[in-house]
Design a protein around this motif. Structure first.
Motif, PDB file in Angstrom:
ATOM      1  N   THR A   7       0.845  -1.203   0.000  1.00 42.85           N
ATOM      2  CA  THR A   7       0.000   0.000   0.000  1.00 42.85           C
ATOM      3  C   THR A   7       0.879   1.251   0.000  1.00 42.85           C
ATOM      4  O   THR A   7       1.995   1.227   0.514  1.00 42.85           O
ATOM      5  N   GLU A  43      -4.817  -2.790   1.145  1.00 43.80           N
ATOM      6  CA  GLU A  43      -5.638  -1.628   1.501  1.00 43.80           C
ATOM      7  C   GLU A  43      -5.340  -1.231   2.943  1.00 43.80           C
ATOM      8  O   GLU A  43      -5.438  -2.064   3.843  1.00 43.80           O
ATOM      9  N   THR A  45      -5.920   0.066   6.586  1.00 42.27           N
ATOM     10  CA  THR A  45      -7.062   0.168   7.499  1.00 42.27           C
ATOM     11  C   THR A  45      -6.723   1.053   8.690  1.00 42.27           C
ATOM     12  O   THR A  45      -7.337   0.960   9.741  1.00 42.27           O
ATOM     13  N   VAL A  52     -10.262   1.377  -0.916  1.00 48.00           N
ATOM     14  CA  VAL A  52      -9.602   1.088  -2.194  1.00 48.00           C
ATOM     15  C   VAL A  52     -10.549   0.255  -3.050  1.00 48.00           C
ATOM     16  O   VAL A  52     -11.216  -0.651  -2.544  1.00 48.00           O
ATOM     17  N   GLU A  57      -7.198  -3.355  -5.470  1.00 43.82           N
ATOM     18  CA  GLU A  57      -6.660  -4.209  -4.407  1.00 43.82           C
ATOM     19  C   GLU A  57      -6.203  -5.553  -4.971  1.00 43.82           C
ATOM     20  O   GLU A  57      -5.137  -6.062  -4.602  1.00 43.82           O
ATOM     21  N   THR A  80      -7.797  -8.763   3.842  1.00 44.45           N
ATOM     22  CA  THR A  80      -8.810  -8.126   3.000  1.00 44.45           C
ATOM     23  C   THR A  80     -10.202  -8.368   3.561  1.00 44.45           C
ATOM     24  O   THR A  80     -10.417  -9.320   4.308  1.00 44.45           O
TER      25      THR A  80
END
Length: 260
Positions: A7, A43, A45, A52, A57, A80
């Motif tokens: 990311t 992604e 968090t 995203v 992703e 995810t």
């Protein structure tokens, strides 16, 4: 569990491992340092993070998972919440789904069941963009246990057996410093769920609040927190700092074995 964020905006290492070669090098280094699982996320968090798109992703994580599956023996986890990312990651060689939403995104329960993979269910109050805006609990430990028990039941209803489930109390996800410290102090109470417990405390803001250190300076505090978590029943420690954490846990386990 070593953290591999693919990311540009993760709170600790955003942008560090966005190329496949750098991601592979880092994963191999973490395995050499003692990681027995590599957790790949596409992604962020972190509090305030923007979502995203699913396609982006997949574009981030699938090539890395495919490359890792051919290069390392350690199981690969995909961090995810999106059903299609879960499906694509499973096809690429992932061995575990690690979901901060605990399969609450529409379609996630069915896809997770479809993949046949183990799943880690995490507690989070709210969602990443707003989760740190005045989180409240009647009793944070009891509330986390009740939430996780309900998610386990939801999994069982769609055919995901208990032996494929892990739980994570979600340190830093919709919790104040006081909530996080209470959870850590009473972590052994989560044993009532009778499931393996995954804990992620590495470099988190609660450690910064306690020590005054910036993200990169929180390694000693993270190691201390990980050791406390292990002593209170954690089965898996998720960390950015594999070598330091692995060394500390080896010392703890060696002494614990003699005491028993």
């Amino acid at each position: 569990m070593g953290i591999l964020n693919i990311t540009p905006d993760s709170f600790s290492d955003g942008g560090d491992f966005v190329s496949i070669e750098r991601a592979l090098e880092h994963a191999e280094r973490m395995v050499a340092e003692g990681a027995t699982i590599i957790d790949v996320g596409g992604e962020s968090t972190r509090p305030g993070a923007e979502p995203v798109a699913e396609a982006l992703e997949i574009e981030r994580v699938v090539p890395v998972i495919e490359a890792l599956a051919s290069r390392i023996e350690a199981p690969i986890s995909v961090d995810t919440s999106k059903p299609e990312v879960m499906r694509a990651a499973a096809g690429a060689g992932a061995s575990l789904i690690n979901d901060v939403y605990a399969l609450r995104v529409p379609g996630a329960l069915d896809v997770a069941a479809e993949t046949g993979l183990p799943v880690c269910l995490m507690h989070m109050q709210g969602e990443p963009r707003r989760m740190q805006q005045q989180p409240q609990y009647a009793d944070v430990v009891a509330d986390v246990i009740a939430f996780l028990a309900a998610r386990v039941a939801a999994c069982e209803q769609v055919g995901i057996p208990r032996h494929r489930l892990l739980v994570d109390p979600g340190f830093g996800f919709g919790k104040t410093l006081a909530h996080n410290l209470t959870l850590l102090a009473r972590l052994e109470q989560l044993a009532v769920l009778e499931l393996p417990l995954l804990v992620g405390l590495s470099r988190k803001s609660m450690l910064g609040a306690l020590t005054g250190r910036d993200v990169r300076g929180r390694v000693p505090a993270g190691v201390a927190a990980a050791t406390l978590a292990l002593a209170r029943g954690a089965a898996i420690i998720r960390t950015h700092d594999v070598a330091a954490t692995s060394d500390a846990l080896r010392v703890y386990l060696a002494v614990a074995a003699i005491e028993c």
